[in-house]
Design an enzyme around this catalytic site. Sequence first.
Site, PDB file in Angstrom:
ATOM      1  N   GLN A 121      -9.085  -7.408 -10.265  1.00 30.25           N
ATOM      2  CA  GLN A 121      -9.782  -6.214  -9.778  1.00 30.25           C
ATOM      3  C   GLN A 121      -9.465  -5.012 -10.681  1.00 30.25           C
ATOM      4  O   GLN A 121     -10.333  -4.187 -10.961  1.00 30.25           O
ATOM      5  CB  GLN A 121      -9.344  -5.938  -8.337  1.00 30.25           C
ATOM      6  CG  GLN A 121      -9.812  -4.617  -7.784  1.00 30.25           C
ATOM      7  CD  GLN A 121      -9.608  -4.517  -6.284  1.00 30.25           C
ATOM      8  OE1 GLN A 121     -10.424  -4.990  -5.502  1.00 30.25           O
ATOM      9  NE2 GLN A 121      -8.510  -3.903  -5.859  1.00 30.25           N
ATOM     10  N   HIS A 153       0.849  -1.209   0.000  1.00 34.28           N
ATOM     11  CA  HIS A 153       0.000   0.000   0.000  1.00 34.28           C
ATOM     12  C   HIS A 153       0.877   1.248   0.000  1.00 34.28           C
ATOM     13  O   HIS A 153       0.583   2.221  -0.684  1.00 34.28           O
ATOM     14  CB  HIS A 153      -0.870   0.056   1.263  1.00 34.28           C
ATOM     15  CG  HIS A 153      -1.836  -1.074   1.410  1.00 34.28           C
ATOM     16  ND1 HIS A 153      -1.710  -2.036   2.374  1.00 34.28           N
ATOM     17  CD2 HIS A 153      -2.952  -1.375   0.713  1.00 34.28           C
ATOM     18  CE1 HIS A 153      -2.716  -2.882   2.286  1.00 34.28           C
ATOM     19  NE2 HIS A 153      -3.483  -2.523   1.280  1.00 34.28           N
ATOM     20  N   VAL A 191       4.492  -5.631  -4.436  1.00 35.00           N
ATOM     21  CA  VAL A 191       5.668  -5.544  -3.565  1.00 35.00           C
ATOM     22  C   VAL A 191       5.779  -6.885  -2.832  1.00 35.00           C
ATOM     23  O   VAL A 191       4.774  -7.410  -2.345  1.00 35.00           O
ATOM     24  CB  VAL A 191       5.543  -4.379  -2.557  1.00 35.00           C
ATOM     25  CG1 VAL A 191       6.733  -4.357  -1.609  1.00 35.00           C
ATOM     26  CG2 VAL A 191       5.424  -3.050  -3.306  1.00 35.00           C
TER      27      VAL A 191
HETATM   28  O1  PAF Z   1      -8.149  -3.851  -3.068  1.00 36.12           O
HETATM   29  C1  PAF Z   1      -8.776  -3.501  -2.051  1.00 36.12           C
HETATM   30  O2  PAF Z   1      -8.206  -3.354  -0.942  1.00 36.12           O
HETATM   31  C2  PAF Z   1     -10.263  -3.264  -2.136  1.00 36.12           C
HETATM   32  O3  PAF Z   1     -10.868  -4.177  -2.979  1.00 36.12           O
HETATM   33  C3  PAF Z   1     -10.626  -1.822  -2.528  1.00 36.12           C
HETATM   34  C4  PAF Z   1     -10.153  -1.487  -3.934  1.00 36.12           C
HETATM   35  C5  PAF Z   1     -10.006  -0.852  -1.528  1.00 36.12           C
HETATM   36  C6  PAF Z   1     -12.141  -1.640  -2.494  1.00 36.12           C
HETATM   37  O4  PAF Z   1     -12.657  -1.873  -1.218  1.00 36.12           O
END
Ligand code: PAF
Length: 302
Positions: free
Chosen positions: A165, A37, A188
């Site tokens: 996604q 992240h 990562v």
């Molecule tokens: O990838 C994630 O952590 C989730 O699917 C997201 C994109 C934040 C949506 O809740």
Amino acid sequence: MKQIQKAAELQQAVHQAKDNGLQIGLVPTMGALHEGHLSLIDRALRENDLVVVSLFVNPIQFNNKEDLKKYPRTIEADLELIKNLELRIKNEAQATEVLAFTPSVAEVYPDGEPTEIVYHFGPVEEVMEGPRRPGHFNGVAVVVRRLFDLAQPTRAYFGEKDYQQIAVIRALLEQIKYPIELVPCPIVRADDGLALSSRNMRLSPAARQMAPAINATLEQAAEMSEYEEVDDVKEWVLDTLASYHEVNDCPDGLRFEPEYFEIVDAVTLQPIATWDDAGEHGAVGCIAVWLDGVRLIDIVKF
Ligand code: PAF
């Protein structure tokens, strides 16, 4: 960094930024932040004037309620990580402000969970995770659109670990026609190769030691793709992981249980039969494996 809990407050800050011609980068997360992240936030800080990081465990994308209950929630530590990153790259960042959006469920869904919104994304959602996690991508699309509406980003950053996604969000953007640049960012990995994931926290120490075998197997598959057919590589990956415990000394009866491994076109996500079937974007191998009661996913680019 400023923490914002109210949607109206976020909207106000965003309107002001827009009036001043600022570019906004959005990093949607469910919290439990790790270096993966942070790499998205780092990039967003370098490419935008204002960065919105959302930390929201979205209930409607969990098809398994037990998984929702177990999802790690570490808001205070997350906010510290964002603050430290901000300080660390202060001199290189373009952004002068980070808004950490930590709303309640009622704040995101003021009229209750929106069960009436149903998206259709076609073939990209009909493979791999799609049929195995009914409703998951719809729930992701609903929350991501809500976050797009609130944050009105110029760019939105997503990690490639959740490869499918990204394809779904690309399809969402095509449907809703928002002028948002989708920025996919590389996975990562820990030093031993395991793709970072908030779910890794749930692995026992023994399982955590075994888990890098997933990436190691995928890396070998990438080498094999030079001289083996698609189906043979697929079969080898599934067999290698499924029989891992027979060949290796695995403690506590631990074993890998692969759910799927598909080799697909990198953009359409449709399974390919020969390497030539992949378009100019190439092929990607996507895997979901159970280990120690935890479902891990990873990818390899061919
Ligand atoms: O990838 C994630 O952590 C989730 O699917 C997201 C994109 C934040 C949506 O809740």
